[in-house]
Enzyme design. Structure first.
Site, PDB file in Angstrom:
ATOM      1  N   ASP A   9       0.891  -1.205  -0.190  1.00 40.43           N
ATOM      2  CA  ASP A   9       0.119   0.103   0.125  1.00 40.43           C
ATOM      3  C   ASP A   9       0.847   1.259  -0.069  1.00 40.43           C
ATOM      4  O   ASP A   9       2.059   1.034   0.340  1.00 40.43           O
ATOM      5  CB  ASP A   9      -0.754   0.083   1.178  1.00 40.43           C
ATOM      6  CG  ASP A   9      -1.614   1.253   1.482  1.00 40.43           C
ATOM      7  OD1 ASP A   9      -2.424   1.691   0.633  1.00 40.43           O
ATOM      8  OD2 ASP A   9      -1.457   1.778   2.744  1.00 40.43           O
ATOM      9  N   ASP A  11      -0.251   5.126   0.877  1.00 43.86           N
ATOM     10  CA  ASP A  11      -0.469   6.157   1.807  1.00 43.86           C
ATOM     11  C   ASP A  11      -0.671   5.349   3.036  1.00 43.86           C
ATOM     12  O   ASP A  11      -1.373   4.395   3.611  1.00 43.86           O
ATOM     13  CB  ASP A  11      -1.920   6.580   1.602  1.00 43.86           C
ATOM     14  CG  ASP A  11      -1.882   7.652   0.221  1.00 43.86           C
ATOM     15  OD1 ASP A  11      -0.913   8.475   0.061  1.00 43.86           O
ATOM     16  OD2 ASP A  11      -2.409   7.351  -0.774  1.00 43.86           O
TER      17      ASP A  11
HETATM   18  C1  XBP Z   1      -5.449   5.945   1.007  1.00 49.80           C
HETATM   19  C2  XBP Z   1      -6.641   6.875   0.716  1.00 49.80           C
HETATM   20  C3  XBP Z   1      -6.457   7.962  -0.272  1.00 49.80           C
HETATM   21  C4  XBP Z   1      -5.887   9.084   0.249  1.00 49.80           C
HETATM   22  C5  XBP Z   1      -6.182  10.206  -1.023  1.00 49.80           C
HETATM   23  O1  XBP Z   1      -5.897   4.796   1.231  1.00 49.80           O
HETATM   24  O2  XBP Z   1      -7.767   6.749   1.323  1.00 49.80           O
HETATM   25  O3  XBP Z   1      -7.919   8.386  -0.506  1.00 49.80           O
HETATM   26  O4  XBP Z   1      -6.152   9.594   1.445  1.00 49.80           O
HETATM   27  O5  XBP Z   1      -5.906   9.698  -2.249  1.00 49.80           O
HETATM   28  P1  XBP Z   1      -4.960   3.429   0.931  1.00 49.80           P
HETATM   29  P2  XBP Z   1      -6.822  10.555  -3.350  1.00 49.80           P
HETATM   30  O6  XBP Z   1      -3.514   3.899   1.680  1.00 49.80           O
HETATM   31  O7  XBP Z   1      -5.521   2.128   1.759  1.00 49.80           O
HETATM   32  O8  XBP Z   1      -4.774   3.096  -0.303  1.00 49.80           O
HETATM   33  O9  XBP Z   1      -7.303  11.843  -3.003  1.00 49.80           O
HETATM   34  O10 XBP Z   1      -5.649  10.590  -4.655  1.00 49.80           O
HETATM   35  O11 XBP Z   1      -8.249   9.667  -3.632  1.00 49.80           O
HETATM   36 MG    MG Z   2      -2.831   3.015   3.511  1.00 45.50          MG
END
Ligand code: XBP
Ligand code: MG
Length: 259
Positions: A9, A11
């Site tokens: 993953d 973020d």
């Molecule tokens: C990460 C997210 C993303 C970011 C924002 O989830 O939920 O929405 O916060 O990204 P994960 P965007 O780590 O589980 O993938 O604004 O580009 O959608």
């Molecule tokens: Mg994440």
């Protein structure tokens, strides 16, 4: 079954992007759009239960102004604010404001040395992932990953397992041949929903899960002078996470985690 690939993953796992990255970019976009909204760190932590930036904006709008959120044009306005947010976020990443979590670059290098195939499964956009990889691991970094699956690639975002299934299909691997690294309850649900054994690498927004069935729940990848700590296979663990160790954990836990 032997582990052949690691799926990361982005973020919260590869980098702590949410609190001082995405959140700040959302607020700048709201200001530009004339929306009188400011997402503080605590409120943002609650909103992270909704994955996807545009979806998060719509959820909040419904909460604070249901009639406004239902008006014609609200969806377009949310999309525009989200596009502006992406521009701000990429700008911050390009300015070097977001770093990888401690030990991530080491772990990736060691994983390659160990012969593991690497992939990314994320909810965020291709633009955001590309910016993060090139600014932290260098211009050629995307080539380290055989497959980069983003929120743009699938109809349903995490906690739906679609993004993990997409990676497994592209890499022609079975779930049990991979280990996923996730930091959040929706991310964990997505990986486990696809049957992928998962290591949870927590951060300030991870909360308590539920992370039942994780092969390990640890607080980082660890680096010299910064050991990580947590639990693996039900036992306390501390140290620098090593790819071979993760492969051993996955092999040991394969009898208890369905795939
Ligand atoms: C990460 C997210 C993303 C970011 C924002 O989830 O939920 O929405 O916060 O990204 P994960 P965007 O780590 O589980 O993938 O604004 O580009 O959608
Ligand atoms: Mg994440």
């Amino acid at each position: 079954m032997a582990t052949r690939a690691f799926i990361f993953d982005v973020d919260g796992t590869l980098a702590d992007t949410e609190r001082e990255g995405h959140r700040v970019a959302f607020n700048l976009a709201f200001r530009d759009a004339g929306l009188d909204w400011t997402w503080g760190p605590e409120l943002y932590g609650r909103l992270l239960a909704v994955t996807g930036g545009r979806e998060r904006i719509m959820q909040y709008w419904q909460e604070v102004d249901p009639s406004g959120a239902s008006r014609p044009g609200a969806g377009t306005r949310a999309s525009e604010a989200h596009a502006a947010k992406t521009r701000y976020y990429v700008e911050m990443v390009d300015q070097g404001k977001i770093e990888l979590r401690i030990g991530v670059a080491r772990f990736i290098a060691e994983a390659r040395d160990a012969g593991a195939r690497l992939a990314i499964a994320t909810t965020t956009s291709t633009a955001n992932v590309a910016a993060l990889l090139r600014n932290t691991l260098g211009e050629t970094a995307p080539a380290l990953f055989e497959c980069i699956a983003t929120g743009d690639a699938v109809d349903r975002k995490k906690p739906d397992p679609a993004v993990y299934r997409w990676v497994l299909e592209r890499m022609r691997l079975r779930a049990a041949e991979c280990v996923a690294f996730e930091d959040s309850a929706p991310g964990f649900a997505a990986a486990v929903g696809a049957g992928v054994p998962t290591v949870v690498v927590t951060n300030g927004y991870s909360g308590a899960g539920p992370f039942a069935g994780a092969i390990a729940v640890i607080d980082g990848f660890g680096a010299t002078g910064h050991p990580a700590a947590g639990h693996a296979l039900g036992r306390r663990w501390t140290g620098l996470l090593a790819p071979r160790e993760v492969m051993d954990w996955a092999a040991y836990s394969s009898t208890t985690i369905p795939s």
